[in-house]
Enzyme design. Structure first.
Site, PDB file in Angstrom:
ATOM      1  CG  ASP A  58      -5.993  -3.568   3.719  1.00  0.00           C
ATOM      2  OD1 ASP A  58      -7.219  -3.431   3.853  1.00  0.00           O
ATOM      3  OD2 ASP A  58      -5.367  -3.147   2.731  1.00  0.00           O
ATOM      4  CD  GLU A  94     -10.181  -6.561   3.236  1.00  0.00           C
ATOM      5  OE1 GLU A  94     -11.029  -6.035   2.504  1.00  0.00           O
ATOM      6  OE2 GLU A  94      -8.961  -6.412   3.045  1.00  0.00           O
TER       7      GLU A  94
HETATM    8  C1  BGC Z   1      -9.666  -1.873   2.834  1.00  0.00           C
HETATM    9  C2  BGC Z   1     -10.093  -0.763   1.953  1.00  0.00           C
HETATM   10  C3  BGC Z   1      -8.891  -0.344   1.126  1.00  0.00           C
HETATM   11  C4  BGC Z   1      -8.242  -1.534   0.415  1.00  0.00           C
HETATM   12  C5  BGC Z   1      -6.877  -1.221  -0.068  1.00  0.00           C
HETATM   13  C6  BGC Z   1      -9.399  -2.905   1.778  1.00  0.00           C
HETATM   14  O1  BGC Z   1      -9.646  -4.116   1.991  1.00  0.00           O
HETATM   15  O2  BGC Z   1     -10.634  -2.285   3.750  1.00  0.00           O
HETATM   16  O3  BGC Z   1     -10.647   0.294   2.651  1.00  0.00           O
HETATM   17  O4  BGC Z   1      -9.320   0.553   0.153  1.00  0.00           O
HETATM   18  O5  BGC Z   1      -8.131  -2.620   1.264  1.00  0.00           O
HETATM   19  O6  BGC Z   1      -5.983  -1.148   0.993  1.00  0.00           O
END
Ligand code: BGC
Ligand code: MG
Length: 543
Positions: A211, A276
């Site tokens: 993340d 991500e």
């Molecule tokens: C996740 C989100 C989240 C954020 C903070 C993002 O990239 O996919 O759902 O709100 O990270 O953790």
């Protein structure tokens, strides 16, 4: 032709061509009738996923959490929140998944903890300058009395990225105030997450989705961005994926992944990680992937492409080229839990659904790995009319934007909402499903020719079996096609598979590509060729 061939592949390379199904745990299947999806619910539905034809599951966070941000606010990285079950449930789920040939990827949230994490409560309990505060990013404010935030950074969820506590110091939170950012220059933070990786690798997980993988390192001295919503009306977050921000995509973040990779590689079976990450350019994004860092990074440019042949062609070419440079596979995605579902992005209603089905066939014919988001195989649209008081996304209160509409529980069967989400007779679901979803449930679509579910099942079956879509098949060869039409082929030996997508305003004649294998809409015959309707895609095979 754009080549994607690499070194010889082994089973450890499963992720290079996998189809990964994202399970938003809270909304997938509820085993105990409390209205919230849980690990036992997933476990019972594993046969559905095996039959759908996916290779792996990515589970969104199920750890102990106050659930301020749907579990992306983790209070204990080594335990399961009671609302989702127990560690024993996790073990049972992963054992069953592996027995069915399904791999499990879990979400790791290293940029921030929950404010309920023991480290943060200790940081608040001790004073400024304490070792406990050093694990986070605490700073003095500006202004005569420190009454102004330390700099102009904005939270992704809107408003300032700093919150002041009673003793006058401020702490950084790039997301909600309940998600304080960790100080990744602190050795204890690094050691902790390396241990968390091992904790879950030892439990058998096959990979991690990282993340905010671009976020952990902040520029030295925490310099101002230089503009903000207050000064210019432009939100800093609008630069995501387009520009540089001092709190994202700093070069030093790559050191973290170079330390993680040997840990992943020290376990058997091809343990992987997908970033991500949002970066200024596809070139900078590609720096996250490769043999000494992470295995994959989502191509969000593909998700963001508009419904036009030029737009798709451009992002596909760029992503393939960048992946080739670093020897990694491309990683395609059309929907996830943060974005409006692609049916709705492409126009909603019948038109949006037609286009979404065509885009999915396009994605599944491309080389590399594809991520599906739960419910896209049912053609679910975004739920746009949720009552405000039910919305739970922390961004909603701050910006009016809400991601709840793509997080509505999955319809499985039956005549009444929540359509089999819970056990028989259970009427609870944390968000209500629209009545139109009765016709979209798994049961309603199963065995129905032309349904979106059967389209996905057919496409995934072919993708697995067809040599021209296999890992060692050739890459993408673009074919001459009329304006608004995308056509490419992939070849293995003497078999060629051609994917044609009609993004033009009129049906197109497709001739000479061979026998149709699957199509997102009805093809009509014309001589030796076929007419591909507007907003449709087809796979054809020639020997
Ligand atoms: C996740 C989100 C989240 C954020 C903070 C993002 O990239 O996919 O759902 O709100 O990270 O953790
Ligand atoms: Mg439950």
């Amino acid at each position: 032709m754009i080549s994607t061939a690499g070194p010889p592949h082994t089973d450890d390379d499963w992720w290079r061509s996998a189809v990964v199904y994202q399970v938003y745990v809270r909304s997938f299947a509820d085993s105990d009738g409390d209205g919230t999806g849980d690990l036992q619910g997933i476990r019972h539905r594993l046969p559905y996923l095996r039959d759908l034809g996916v290779d792996a599951l990515w589970l969104t966070p199920f750890y102990t959490s106050p659930m301020v941000d749907g579990g992306y606010d983790v209070a204990d990285y080594r335990d399961v929140d009671p609302m989702f079950g127990t560690l024993a449930d996790f073990d049972a789920m992963i054992t069953d998944a592996h027995a069915l040939g399904l791999r499990i990827i879990i979400d790791l949230v290293p940029n921030h903890t929950s404010s309920a994490h023991r480290w943060f409560t200790a940081a608040l309990a001790t004073g400024p300058g304490s070792p406990e505060r050093a694990r986070y990013l605490f700073a003095e404010g500006q202004g005569a009395h420190g009454e102004l935030p330390p700099n102009d950074w904005e939270s992704i969820f809107g408003g300032p990225a700093w919150t002041r506590i009673a003793d006058g110091q401020w702490y950084l939170h790039l997301f909600d105030p309940a998600q304080p950012d960790l100080n990744w220059r602190h050795p204890e933070v690094r050691a902790e997450f390396e241990d968390v990786l091992r904790f879950w690798l030892d439990r058998g997980v096959d990979g991690f989705r990282i993340d905010v993988a671009h976020g952990m390192i902040k520029a030295d001295g925490l310099p101002d961005v230089g503009f903000s919503t207050i000064t210019t009306g432009q939100r800093q977050v609008e630069l995501l994926g387009k520009g540089r921000l001092p709190y994202f995509d700093q070069d030093e973040v790559h050191e973290i992944y170079r330390a993680w990779r040997p840990i992943l590689d020290s376990y058997p079976g091809g343990r992987m990680a997908v970033a991500e990450a949002w970066a200024e350019t596809p070139q900078r994004l590609a720096r996250y992937i490769g043999p000494d860092e992470l295995h994959q990074a989502f191509s969000f440019d593909f998700l963001d492409a508009t419904w036009s042949a030029d737009s798709f062609r451009k992002v596909i070419d760029t992503a393939l080229a960048e992946a080739t440079v670093v020897g990694a596979p491309t990683t395609w995605v059309l929907s996830n839990h943060d974005k409006q579902r692609h049916v709705t992005r492409y126009g909603d209603g019948a038109e949006g659904l037609r286009r979404a089905r065509a885009a999915s066939l396009l994605m599944l014919a491309l080389p590399g790995c594809a991520y599906l988001y739960q419910g896209e195989e049912l053609g679910l649209p975004e739920v746009l009319d949720l009552p405000d008081e039910l919305r739970q996304d922390p961004a909603f209160l701050r910006t009016g934007e809400s991601r709840d509409g793509c997080r509505v529980p999955i319809p499985w069967s039956g005549e009444v909402a929540p359509y089999g989400f819970g056990p028989a007779g259970s009427e609870l679901s944390w968000l209500p499903a629209p009545t139109t979803w009765r016709a979209l449930s798994v049961a309603a679509q199963t065995g129905v020719p032309g349904s979106t579910l059967e389209l996905y099942r057919a496409a995934l079956r072919i993708r697995h079996a067809h040599p021209a879509l296999a890992l060692d098949a050739d890459g993408v060869t673009w074919l001459e096609s009329g304006p608004g039409v995308l056509a490419f082929s992939r070849t293995a030996g003497d078999t060629t598979l051609t994917c044609v997508v009609n993004l033009s305003g009129a049906p197109v004649l497709i001739d000479g590509y061979g026998q149709p294998l699957v199509a997102s809409d009805t093809l009509t015959g014309q001589g030796s060729g076929h007419l591909l309707p507007v907003d449709a895609a087809a796979w054809l095979e020639r020997h």
